[in-house]
Enzyme design. Structure first.
Site, PDB file in Angstrom:
ATOM      1  N   VAL A 185      -0.585  -5.626   0.219  1.00 28.61           N
ATOM      2  CA  VAL A 185      -1.802  -6.259  -0.283  1.00 28.61           C
ATOM      3  C   VAL A 185      -2.836  -6.300   0.834  1.00 28.61           C
ATOM      4  O   VAL A 185      -2.531  -6.663   1.968  1.00 28.61           O
ATOM      5  CB  VAL A 185      -1.516  -7.703  -0.784  1.00 28.61           C
ATOM      6  N   GLY A 210      -3.983  -8.497   5.711  1.00 27.44           N
ATOM      7  CA  GLY A 210      -3.121  -7.774   4.771  1.00 27.44           C
ATOM      8  C   GLY A 210      -1.689  -8.241   4.936  1.00 27.44           C
ATOM      9  O   GLY A 210      -1.382  -9.020   5.847  1.00 27.44           O
ATOM     10  N   LYS A 211      -0.818  -7.814   4.084  1.00 28.23           N
ATOM     11  CA  LYS A 211       0.607  -8.136   4.220  1.00 28.23           C
ATOM     12  C   LYS A 211       1.402  -7.200   3.325  1.00 28.23           C
ATOM     13  O   LYS A 211       0.878  -6.699   2.327  1.00 28.23           O
ATOM     14  CB  LYS A 211       0.865  -9.588   3.778  1.00 28.23           C
ATOM     15  N   GLY A 212       2.650  -6.999   3.675  1.00 22.21           N
ATOM     16  CA  GLY A 212       3.509  -6.161   2.850  1.00 22.21           C
ATOM     17  C   GLY A 212       4.892  -6.747   2.760  1.00 22.21           C
ATOM     18  O   GLY A 212       5.248  -7.644   3.536  1.00 22.21           O
ATOM     19  N   ASP A 255       7.502  -8.926  10.437  1.00 18.86           N
ATOM     20  CA  ASP A 255       7.478 -10.278   9.863  1.00 18.86           C
ATOM     21  C   ASP A 255       8.940 -10.619   9.588  1.00 18.86           C
ATOM     22  O   ASP A 255       9.824 -10.068  10.251  1.00 18.86           O
ATOM     23  CB  ASP A 255       6.587 -10.295   8.608  1.00 18.86           C
TER      24      ASP A 255
END
Ligand code: GLU
Length: 434
Positions: free
Chosen positions: A74, A119-121, A160
């Site tokens: 995202v 952002g992040k995944g 993460d």
């Protein structure tokens, strides 16, 4: 500092016992709104991610069976620069969780004023079910499928929960092979040999240490012998424990998924670190020293300590247990560990909460240094990284603290106001495309 600050009122929006992190983000944004002059149109932009990608991730297991996982990336905002944020491998990953984490990244980068969006995944999976070779295949497939979105100038992933330098190395290799060019700057948190930064692995924990000391100092609480409980003994919790012990604090409570442990005289953190280096799954299970007792997760969160550092997952302090939390100061090493409902209860009890988007920003600040070094093809010494990290964190702590004092609002609201105003300003300076 007055502790009865404006928090606002919030509506319980939890789904049963499951808290939806994206609803949490929206609640937090709405609470911040009344303290900003951001116009309605810009506000609507801020309440949605720019882009969300869902991918299927098929892998061939070591026994030849095919299994299909689901992954996400995202991009919440690119207004202030390329999107930036980690990738997590966890059974609880959902699109809404990744959206929230991406939004928190956008605000975090704005609070510490580094030139990134957010952002992040993530991949919904229990990584303990897979061998290392399977994790490599999962990572390579996921990378290929999110490749249209990522790049050193577009969106830069990092480690993460349950991902590490090896996972980042496989992303560099897969992306570089598919694009036919060297792409060290496509991720941060990779191995030093591939362009990683000295100090990156410790940076989130180091930032937690800086914010803990900065806030205790401003509250006139002596760090020496301050009693600390830490939930989560991974990359963030364990390093924070070590660095805070070095500063004279006493870590009396620690936990991980295997259980909680209490030692009233304080743990020898180096001894614990040596234990988890070789223990099964690098977990605390089986660790034992005289005077130590096993406790539950809830007991750890409600220990009678000066500082509580939740450094695991979201929604750990909720309306269910917040009233029992006794810590004077809560420093959020994890992203989103406290629900907005719990925030109100903690504030009413006089606890000071140092919010995630400030407290755990050390990791992404050091990621920024790694990316700068990759762009310049010039590596810094660790001392330089740590000094610059200290300067950026001190500046952000002072800005959030001063805004909180000036407006008589909580540190969380102050951090949200600061972050959201910076993102909103970038959006209005750029204008709406077309
Ligand atoms: N995963 C970390 C965070 O939540 C670091 C992100 C990064 O370095 O991009 O802040």
């Amino acid at each position: 500092m007055a502790l009865n600050k404006t928090i606002g009122t919030v509506q319980e929006r939890s789904l049963g016992t499951q808290v939806n992190p994206f609803h949490m983000l929206l609640q937090q944004l709405d609470l911040a709104r009344e303290h900003t002059g951001i116009p309605g149109g810009i506000w609507e932009i801020l309440r949605r991610p720019e882009r969300a990608l869902e991918v299927s991730v098929p892998i061939t297991r070591d026994d030849g069976e095919i299994e299909v996982l689901t992954g996400y990336r995202v991009q919440y905002s690119s207004a202030r620069g390329p999107c930036k944020g980690g990738i997590r491998y966890h059974a609880g990953v959902t699109l809404d969780e990744v959206k929230a984490l991406a939004g928190w990244m956008a605000l975090k980068c704005a609070v510490v004023n580094i030139p990134y969006g957010g952002g992040k995944g993530g991949i919904a999976c229990d990584p303990t079910r897979f061998s290392e070779r399977e994790i490599e295949r999962i990572t390579r497939c996921y990378t290929a499928r999110i490749l249209p979105l990522i790049g050193p100038k577009q969106d830069i992933p990092a480690p993460d929960v349950n991902t590490n330098a090896s996972v980042m190395n496989w992303i560099v290799d897969t992306a570089s092979a598919l694009r036919g060019e060297a792409l060290p700057g496509i991720v941060t948190g990779k191995s030093l040999e591939l362009g990683g930064a000295l100090g990156r692995r410790e940076a989130t924990g180091r930032g937690v240490m800086f914010t803990t000391i900065g806030v205790l100092h401003r509250l006139d609480i002596d760090i020496t012998n301050a009693r600390i409980a830490i939930q989560g003994f991974g990359n963030v919790g364990s390093i924070a424990a070590q660095l805070l012990t070095d500063q004279g604090a006493k870590v009396v409570g620690i936990s991980d998924v295997s259980g909680g442990y209490y030692c009233p005289t304080g743990f020898d953190i180096n001894d614990v670190l040596r234990y988890v280096e070789t223990s099964p799954g690098h977990l605390l299970a089986g660790y034992s020293v005289p005077g130590m007792e096993e406790i539950t997760n809830d007991e750890l969160l409600t220990l009678d300590v000066d500082v509580l550092i939740p450094a695991a997952l979201e929604a750990q302090i909720t309306s269910r247990n917040a009233a029992d939390v006794k810590a004077k100061v809560i420093v959020e090493g994890a992203n989103g560990p406290t629900t907005p409902e719990a925030d109100l209860i903690l504030a009413a009890n006089g606890s000071v909460i140092v919010p995630d988007i400030l407290a755990n920003a050390g990791g992404v600040v050091c990621s920024y240094f790694e990316w700068v070094q990759n762009i310049q093809c010039f590596a810094w010494e660790e001392k330089e990284t740590n000094q610059r990290l200290g300067r950026i964190m001190q500046r952000a702590i002072a800005e959030v603290w001063d805004l909180s004092t000036e407006r008589q609002i909580s540190l969380r609201l102050a951090a949200f106001v600061l972050g959201v105003e910076r993102v909103a300003q970038a959006i209005s300076l750029r204008g709406v495309f077309l």
